[in-house]
Design an enzyme around this catalytic site. Sequence first.
Site, PDB file in Angstrom:
ATOM      1  N   PHE A 122     -57.843  45.815  23.710  1.00  0.00           N
ATOM      2  CA  PHE A 122     -56.646  45.538  22.889  1.00  0.00           C
ATOM      3  C   PHE A 122     -56.842  46.194  21.533  1.00  0.00           C
ATOM      4  O   PHE A 122     -57.783  45.854  20.815  1.00  0.00           O
ATOM      5  CB  PHE A 122     -56.525  44.020  22.750  1.00  0.00           C
ATOM      6  N   LEU A 124     -55.215  46.655  18.126  1.00  0.00           N
ATOM      7  CA  LEU A 124     -54.214  46.287  17.114  1.00  0.00           C
ATOM      8  C   LEU A 124     -54.758  46.589  15.713  1.00  0.00           C
ATOM      9  O   LEU A 124     -54.137  47.310  14.933  1.00  0.00           O
ATOM     10  CB  LEU A 124     -53.878  44.789  17.257  1.00  0.00           C
ATOM     11  N   ALA A 129     -55.221  47.459   8.238  1.00  0.00           N
ATOM     12  CA  ALA A 129     -54.333  46.429   8.796  1.00  0.00           C
ATOM     13  C   ALA A 129     -55.141  45.469   9.661  1.00  0.00           C
ATOM     14  O   ALA A 129     -55.344  45.714  10.852  1.00  0.00           O
ATOM     15  CB  ALA A 129     -53.212  47.072   9.609  1.00  0.00           C
ATOM     16  N   THR A 157     -62.882  45.470  20.550  1.00  0.00           N
ATOM     17  CA  THR A 157     -63.848  44.906  21.506  1.00  0.00           C
ATOM     18  C   THR A 157     -63.785  45.647  22.839  1.00  0.00           C
ATOM     19  O   THR A 157     -62.695  45.887  23.366  1.00  0.00           O
ATOM     20  CB  THR A 157     -63.558  43.404  21.726  1.00  0.00           C
ATOM     21  N   GLY A 339     -84.635  22.343  12.759  1.00  0.00           N
ATOM     22  CA  GLY A 339     -85.488  22.602  11.595  1.00  0.00           C
ATOM     23  C   GLY A 339     -86.012  24.029  11.623  1.00  0.00           C
ATOM     24  O   GLY A 339     -85.275  24.963  11.942  1.00  0.00           O
ATOM     25  N   GLY A 340     -87.312  24.171  11.349  1.00  0.00           N
ATOM     26  CA  GLY A 340     -87.913  25.516  11.336  1.00  0.00           C
ATOM     27  C   GLY A 340     -87.694  26.228  12.669  1.00  0.00           C
ATOM     28  O   GLY A 340     -87.466  27.439  12.714  1.00  0.00           O
ATOM     29  N   GLU A 363     -59.111  37.378  16.524  1.00  0.00           N
ATOM     30  CA  GLU A 363     -57.843  36.833  17.041  1.00  0.00           C
ATOM     31  C   GLU A 363     -57.146  35.962  15.990  1.00  0.00           C
ATOM     32  O   GLU A 363     -56.483  34.977  16.307  1.00  0.00           O
ATOM     33  CB  GLU A 363     -58.062  36.121  18.384  1.00  0.00           C
ATOM     34  N   THR A 365     -57.898  35.006  11.608  1.00  0.00           N
ATOM     35  CA  THR A 365     -58.842  34.183  10.839  1.00  0.00           C
ATOM     36  C   THR A 365     -58.317  32.741  10.731  1.00  0.00           C
ATOM     37  O   THR A 365     -57.144  32.474  10.974  1.00  0.00           O
ATOM     38  CB  THR A 365     -58.993  34.741   9.412  1.00  0.00           C
ATOM     39  N   SER A 366     -59.197  31.861  10.284  1.00  0.00           N
ATOM     40  CA  SER A 366     -58.760  30.464  10.081  1.00  0.00           C
ATOM     41  C   SER A 366     -57.605  30.405   9.090  1.00  0.00           C
ATOM     42  O   SER A 366     -56.676  29.603   9.248  1.00  0.00           O
ATOM     43  CB  SER A 366     -59.940  29.628   9.566  1.00  0.00           C
TER      44      SER A 366
HETATM   45  N1  COS Z   1     -44.684  35.190  19.520  1.00  0.00           N
HETATM   46  C1  COS Z   1     -43.570  35.969  19.575  1.00  0.00           C
HETATM   47  N2  COS Z   1     -43.023  36.561  18.475  1.00  0.00           N
HETATM   48  C2  COS Z   1     -43.634  36.347  17.292  1.00  0.00           C
HETATM   49  C3  COS Z   1     -44.784  35.544  17.166  1.00  0.00           C
HETATM   50  C4  COS Z   1     -45.309  34.945  18.344  1.00  0.00           C
HETATM   51  N3  COS Z   1     -46.392  34.181  18.303  1.00  0.00           N
HETATM   52  N4  COS Z   1     -45.165  35.530  15.879  1.00  0.00           N
HETATM   53  C5  COS Z   1     -44.292  36.276  15.205  1.00  0.00           C
HETATM   54  N5  COS Z   1     -43.363  36.781  16.062  1.00  0.00           N
HETATM   55  C6  COS Z   1     -42.202  37.604  15.734  1.00  0.00           C
HETATM   56  C7  COS Z   1     -41.374  36.922  14.669  1.00  0.00           C
HETATM   57  O1  COS Z   1     -40.416  36.045  15.232  1.00  0.00           O
HETATM   58  C8  COS Z   1     -40.712  38.084  13.983  1.00  0.00           C
HETATM   59  O2  COS Z   1     -39.587  38.512  14.717  1.00  0.00           O
HETATM   60  P1  COS Z   1     -38.085  38.369  14.112  1.00  0.00           P
HETATM   61  O3  COS Z   1     -38.095  39.189  12.856  1.00  0.00           O
HETATM   62  O4  COS Z   1     -37.220  38.929  15.195  1.00  0.00           O
HETATM   63  O5  COS Z   1     -37.902  36.917  13.847  1.00  0.00           O
HETATM   64  C9  COS Z   1     -41.753  39.184  14.081  1.00  0.00           C
HETATM   65  O6  COS Z   1     -42.623  38.823  15.153  1.00  0.00           O
HETATM   66  C10 COS Z   1     -42.550  39.335  12.811  1.00  0.00           C
HETATM   67  O7  COS Z   1     -43.163  38.083  12.544  1.00  0.00           O
HETATM   68  P2  COS Z   1     -43.548  37.630  11.083  1.00  0.00           P
HETATM   69  O8  COS Z   1     -42.392  37.882  10.164  1.00  0.00           O
HETATM   70  O9  COS Z   1     -44.068  36.237  11.162  1.00  0.00           O
HETATM   71  O10 COS Z   1     -44.728  38.676  10.738  1.00  0.00           O
HETATM   72  P3  COS Z   1     -45.699  38.716   9.500  1.00  0.00           P
HETATM   73  O11 COS Z   1     -46.060  40.124   9.290  1.00  0.00           O
HETATM   74  O12 COS Z   1     -45.146  37.949   8.345  1.00  0.00           O
HETATM   75  O13 COS Z   1     -47.038  37.897   9.930  1.00  0.00           O
HETATM   76  C11 COS Z   1     -48.866  37.031  11.179  1.00  0.00           C
HETATM   77  C12 COS Z   1     -47.414  37.535  11.100  1.00  0.00           C
HETATM   78  C13 COS Z   1     -49.580  36.816   9.875  1.00  0.00           C
HETATM   79  C14 COS Z   1     -48.755  35.711  11.903  1.00  0.00           C
HETATM   80  C15 COS Z   1     -49.559  38.090  12.038  1.00  0.00           C
HETATM   81  O14 COS Z   1     -49.645  39.306  11.324  1.00  0.00           O
HETATM   82  C16 COS Z   1     -50.922  37.714  12.531  1.00  0.00           C
HETATM   83  O15 COS Z   1     -51.049  36.943  13.477  1.00  0.00           O
HETATM   84  N6  COS Z   1     -51.969  38.284  11.911  1.00  0.00           N
HETATM   85  C17 COS Z   1     -53.315  38.157  12.427  1.00  0.00           C
HETATM   86  C18 COS Z   1     -53.570  39.276  13.384  1.00  0.00           C
HETATM   87  C19 COS Z   1     -54.715  39.001  14.274  1.00  0.00           C
HETATM   88  O16 COS Z   1     -54.836  37.934  14.853  1.00  0.00           O
HETATM   89  N7  COS Z   1     -55.555  40.006  14.421  1.00  0.00           N
HETATM   90  C20 COS Z   1     -56.657  39.922  15.296  1.00  0.00           C
HETATM   91  C21 COS Z   1     -56.644  41.154  16.120  1.00  0.00           C
HETATM   92  S1  COS Z   1     -57.137  40.905  17.723  1.00  0.00           S
HETATM   93  S2  COS Z   1     -59.022  40.522  17.633  1.00  0.00           S
END
Ligand code: COS
Length: 386
Positions: A122, A124, A129, A157, A339-340, A363, A365-366
């Site tokens: 995967f 992303l 970013a 990964t 411990g140790g 996937e 962060t907290s």
């Molecule tokens: N399922 C389906 N659609 C989703 C969704 C979900 N869980 N979460 C968001 N969306 C949709 C939203 O509804 C929105 O669509 P609309 O504009 O049509 O409403 C669109 O996606 C954008 O969502 P949002 O505005 O919430 O995006 P943001 O950029 O503000 O932020 C977060 C989204 C922070 C939640 C996201 O970027 C995220 O999860 N970041 C962490 C990434 C991650 O986990 N990386 C690890 C990589 S894999 S190891």
Amino acid sequence: MAFDAETRAALIDQVRRFVTETCVPVEAQVGDEDAVPQHVVDAMKELGLFGIAVPEEYGGLDLDMETECLVAMELGQTSPAFRSVAGTNIGIGSQALILFGTEEQKQKWLPGVASGDLIASFALTEPEAGSDAAGLKTKAVRDGDHYILNGTKRYITNANKADLFTVMARTNQDEPGAKGVSAFIVERDTPGLSVGKPEKKMGQQGAHICDVIFENARVPAANMIAKEGEGFKVAMSVLDKGRLHISAVATGVSKRLIREMVNYSLERKQFGKPIFEHQMLQALIADSQAETYAAECMIMDAARRRDAGEDITMLASCTKLFATEACGRVADRAVQIFGGAGYVSDYGIERFYRDVRIFRLYEGTSQIQQIIIARELARAAKAGKL
Ligand code: COS
């Protein structure tokens, strides 16, 4: 597929035996050599672990989420690097294809994913970013019946073993946010795709992360998953499920560490009695058990609700936040009780301590889970559903 109780118990038992008989004996070796032995990979293939989330018609076991989480909790009871071998096939590498792929795409790739002959990964995250996934910059520009991809993905990964990648790339350069992103399946042998060297990491030796670089990589338009501009939502849906799976793996590790703590503290004597009899240590163990049980209940509830068709975005984030933070505390307490011996490598506890740190990062962060939970609450309130 919903399993009857007996079939499910038999499957869980098989996975448990695989973990104790095949993985645990080579944990230290995997940590030292940074590689999972081929006989372990072969045993995973034989058990069908690569295909547990793949529908039956493509050769998988098609487990429901509840059963997948039970399996993940068993797989978590050894070094997490073992789970990672099949982890991207079970989860984030294949889910876009399973959830949103066309029949043709599924027929082409899912049988190989299910058997483990194809490793899916995967892609992303990028250098600029990470948490802000919608800010990704990898470009995909249409050229006839292909897209030309340019950009770099980071910390991917299983990239060094992958045969296909689910890649999120920007198809609309005028749209900087989520709506400009599309998802593609990109095959490893695509000219212009290269994979960097595995990063040196804090833990989970045996599991690898690398850069994936696209330099004018030509990807057939037929490899797009869902429609143009829907790639971000595809990625988020994939992560909803992935976060539950990771919660189960983390909780599996917590269970293992609790066992280690109890067994060690019943044996180890100080002040003339087993250290288990010192109540301050009992408190560390009891807190670990209570938190792990809470995490298990959250995972099972969220998994059942997903199986029932509910939207579990918020529950997956609650579960990942709680289960992975709890696992971090459990690992810290395990070092404290040993411990140790917890600090030197012979007992393996320090290795788990390093291994589990990533659970609170990947996937999402907290802190990202907290943001999602808060946003979902606000959304529900605005819709009058809170
Ligand atoms: N399922 C389906 N659609 C989703 C969704 C979900 N869980 N979460 C968001 N969306 C949709 C939203 O509804 C929105 O669509 P609309 O504009 O049509 O409403 C669109 O996606 C954008 O969502 P949002 O505005 O919430 O995006 P943001 O950029 O503000 O932020 C977060 C989204 C922070 C939640 C996201 O970027 C995220 O999860 N970041 C962490 C990434 C991650 O986990 N990386 C690890 C990589 S894999 S190891």
